[in-house]
Scaffold this active site. Sequence first.
Site, PDB file in Angstrom:
ATOM      1  N   ASP A 134       0.784  -1.265   0.054  1.00 29.14           N
ATOM      2  CA  ASP A 134      -0.198   0.107  -0.082  1.00 29.14           C
ATOM      3  C   ASP A 134       0.838   1.476   0.114  1.00 29.14           C
ATOM      4  O   ASP A 134       0.295   2.441  -0.246  1.00 29.14           O
ATOM      5  CB  ASP A 134      -0.759  -0.041   1.351  1.00 29.14           C
ATOM      6  CG  ASP A 134      -2.018  -0.962   1.359  1.00 29.14           C
ATOM      7  OD1 ASP A 134      -2.497  -1.278   0.100  1.00 29.14           O
ATOM      8  OD2 ASP A 134      -2.598  -1.116   2.296  1.00 29.14           O
TER       9      ASP A 134
HETATM   10  C1  GLC Z   1      -1.525  -4.033   5.511  1.00 30.11           C
HETATM   11  C2  GLC Z   1      -2.661  -3.936   4.587  1.00 30.11           C
HETATM   12  C3  GLC Z   1      -2.672  -4.879   3.416  1.00 30.11           C
HETATM   13  C4  GLC Z   1      -1.280  -4.498   2.881  1.00 30.11           C
HETATM   14  C5  GLC Z   1      -0.196  -4.347   3.687  1.00 30.11           C
HETATM   15  C6  GLC Z   1       1.290  -3.888   2.854  1.00 30.11           C
HETATM   16  O1  GLC Z   1      -1.271  -5.015   6.129  1.00 30.11           O
HETATM   17  O2  GLC Z   1      -3.769  -4.743   5.386  1.00 30.11           O
HETATM   18  O3  GLC Z   1      -3.773  -4.753   2.369  1.00 30.11           O
HETATM   19  O4  GLC Z   1      -1.048  -5.363   1.508  1.00 30.11           O
HETATM   20  O5  GLC Z   1      -0.310  -3.510   4.606  1.00 30.11           O
HETATM   21  O6  GLC Z   1       1.022  -2.558   2.705  1.00 30.11           O
HETATM   22  C1  GLC Z   2      -0.453   2.396   5.867  1.00 31.91           C
HETATM   23  C2  GLC Z   2       0.122   1.191   6.386  1.00 31.91           C
HETATM   24  C3  GLC Z   2      -0.008  -0.269   5.789  1.00 31.91           C
HETATM   25  C4  GLC Z   2      -1.614  -0.211   5.480  1.00 31.91           C
HETATM   26  C5  GLC Z   2      -2.402   1.036   4.967  1.00 31.91           C
HETATM   27  C6  GLC Z   2      -3.749   0.828   5.104  1.00 31.91           C
HETATM   28  O1  GLC Z   2      -0.135   2.893   4.644  1.00 31.91           O
HETATM   29  O2  GLC Z   2       1.472   1.469   6.378  1.00 31.91           O
HETATM   30  O3  GLC Z   2       0.337  -0.926   6.082  1.00 31.91           O
HETATM   31  O4  GLC Z   2      -2.177  -1.194   4.478  1.00 31.91           O
HETATM   32  O5  GLC Z   2      -1.987   2.273   5.731  1.00 31.91           O
HETATM   33  O6  GLC Z   2      -4.613   1.846   4.733  1.00 31.91           O
END
Ligand code: GLC
Ligand code: GLC
Length: 799
Positions: free
Chosen positions: A483
């Site tokens: 993300d």
């Molecule tokens: C969080 C989110 C997941 C995402 C991950 C890496 O665990 O739940 O959807 O893939 O972060 O950013």
């Molecule tokens: C932030 C976090 C990531 C998560 C995302 C969800 O970027 O670092 O882990 O998945 O928020 O919105």
Amino acid sequence: MKFGHFDDANREYVITNPRTPWPWINYLGCEEFFSLVSNTAGGYSFYKDAKFRRITRYRYNGVPMDAGGMYFYIKDGATVWNPGWKPCKTELDFYECRHGMGYTRITGAKDGVSASLLMFVPLKTHAEVLKLTLRNTTKKAKRVKLFSFVEWCLWNASTDMENFQRNFSTGEVEIDGSTIYHKTEYKERRNHYAFYGVNAKIDGFDTDRETFLGLYNGFDDPDAVRAGKCANSVAHGWSPIAAHQLDVSLRPGESKELVFTLGYVELPEAEKWQRKGVVNKKPAKAILKRFDTSAKVDRAFAQLKAYWDDLLSRYSVKSGNERLDRMVNVWNQYQCMVTFNMSRSASFFESGIGRGMGFRDSNQDLVGFVHQIPDRARERILDIAATQFPDGGCYHQYQPLTKRGNNDIGGGFNDDPMWLIFGTVAYLKETGDFSILEEKVPFDNKKGSEVTLFEHLKVSFDHVLNNLGPHKLPLIGRADWNDCLNLNCFSHDPNESFQTTENKTKGSKAESLMIAGLFCVCGRDYAELCARLGRKAESARAAKAVAAMEKAVEKHGWDGEWYLRAYDFFGRKVGSKENDEGKIFIESQGWCAMAEIGKAKGMPEMALDATKKHLECAHGIVLNQPAFTKYVVEYGEISTYPAGYKENAGIFCHNNPWIIIAEAIAGRGEDAFAHWAKIAPSYTEDRSELHKVEPYVYCQMVAGRDAAKPGEGKNSWLTGTAAWNWYAVSEYILGIKPDYDALVVDPCLPKSLGRYTVTRRFRGATYEITVVNKSGRGKLAKPVRLPLINGTRKFVVEI
Ligand code: GLC
Ligand code: GLC
């Protein structure tokens, strides 16, 4: 240092020191009513949706932390104490918290009185039951005063924390015998109320927080408790609570049991009222009656136990390695069920108001529990698919209460569609239920837009093909699985979120190697599925697209020793030795190696070696190296985190199993197992002080080697780590894989695993599979395919 121990026979973690390095929590409820409970009885309850139906109030990030919960105060002479130590923190003579499968039992003892509190949500019940056993362990008679306490939330957990000009005037309650009813907003648009009752006559109550606590006190020193007497206050606005007072006498050696029930009721409009202004209490009374004796509670508790016995009997192993066995047989499966229920919404790190059910998260969670409750997996797949758009793109999340998709945490993540294929194929292989593909599912929940689920898979597949970049690799969109790799964001405003800000996708050349690998894995699954369905042309088209993607990766996605991570907006390499920071990333190594791209040239093994060399540290595999030390506007959020945390070179446990699986596919059993053991919670137990979070469940992130405190865990419970590790250990290390028409045995073992037996229920039959690693090679030349059978049968597979 340890703060407790595993009780494998009872499937419990037993905490013996209340001063854990962080609240160590558990989840009660497995269907619609849920509670989170910490080892000191902190936490809260909600119905279905932690944002829109919050029943009790909880303050995150409070000082001190974890304040508020399902509290009981015992006043014995001048001493006031709590069975769970907090909030009074009176030193106890005995303390123990047993977190089990859907229940928690906290026992405290002080000055010859012991109080044991069993908390659980009975099956098919919209209530939490709290059975409190008070026992006089002395030879003298004892008289104590008992007080219960919960604080109501005004339903919407978000506005409850914001809109005080309104909130302080809306609170309403009713008191009826020993039950306190919370009915704020019931007279207008709500058709639901909550209640807290006890199966005994009470000696007093309070429903107004200020009266019970005192304006200047915290939870640790309520006025009413100190005075030994509630004031029978009736809340009007401000903060409504529920507190009971019971004066209890105990003869020498005597035990008394009290049952408290915290429940939730919804009523049709016409049946809301008993008479004007008085809520219809009939359904609440029916719930209270179901638990008004200890015998009834014990029966409900036995049913819950039987439910979990059954769920956990579907896959179990006996290997002689107790840390492996307890992860596989108990805790990993348990956590998978919790992540399935909660997605990423409510934990002690997720506030319950930020996130609903994630599209990619929920699909991945499926592989963790589909063998346990296939029916609920089926429903979940259809719910998720219904939030997809006609072009295969999708909302990134939906709210569980409405099942409608929303853009609250962004959209346009180009990996999302692939996960629908991933989840559906896992369901099909487990169940053989092809009828799901014929189900009619709308797009964006719009009536009239229904097509079959199979068509949804097809548009998912095509979404990648319709969004290819200059190297014929998948365009990344807002981001892929990571993300925080926001290659099209270019954000300069600290007040905007990287996930929701306007993207500059027009003219972007940002491509993802992670999606490329994911596409090859899921694309092959899709091609095979089409072939099985007799859709030959579609199968051939899919296989061709996958082959083209493999070529594109070999040609444009290889950096010499490892797979590139991406191309940025301008078409420059990301995750290459040409970069100063972020030269190598884990995600593309995992996915492209799982997909065995460039196998003939030895690429997967080289990538895995590079991962070991550059990314592995004492506590697991970090996400990238070198960590980013400055903000890179064209990379986005990944470079905002201090080095070693979260997506910037943290050990993001979710993706470690991708490497484990790739190692297993490559036949490297020692490496696969070593990677697994590094992050397995049962192996972190001995360093609990450093690890900080629960030693019985995975956390999302462990601080990486660049961090101030490498090895410190954060964000436990709600993480794809649970499902992925389950998948890795059950299907790739122990190697028992469901397939369309067989149960496949294909282990990949370290030398230390010489022999084990897996009992696996599959399509109504029971397989008892003993694997003997006789040669020590750890991997079969060819997987063994066990046919579908009836009844129970034993198999021995020798390597
Ligand atoms: C969080 C989110 C997941 C995402 C991950 C890496 O665990 O739940 O959807 O893939 O972060 O950013
Ligand atoms: C932030 C976090 C990531 C998560 C995302 C969800 O970027 O670092 O882990 O998945 O928020 O919105």
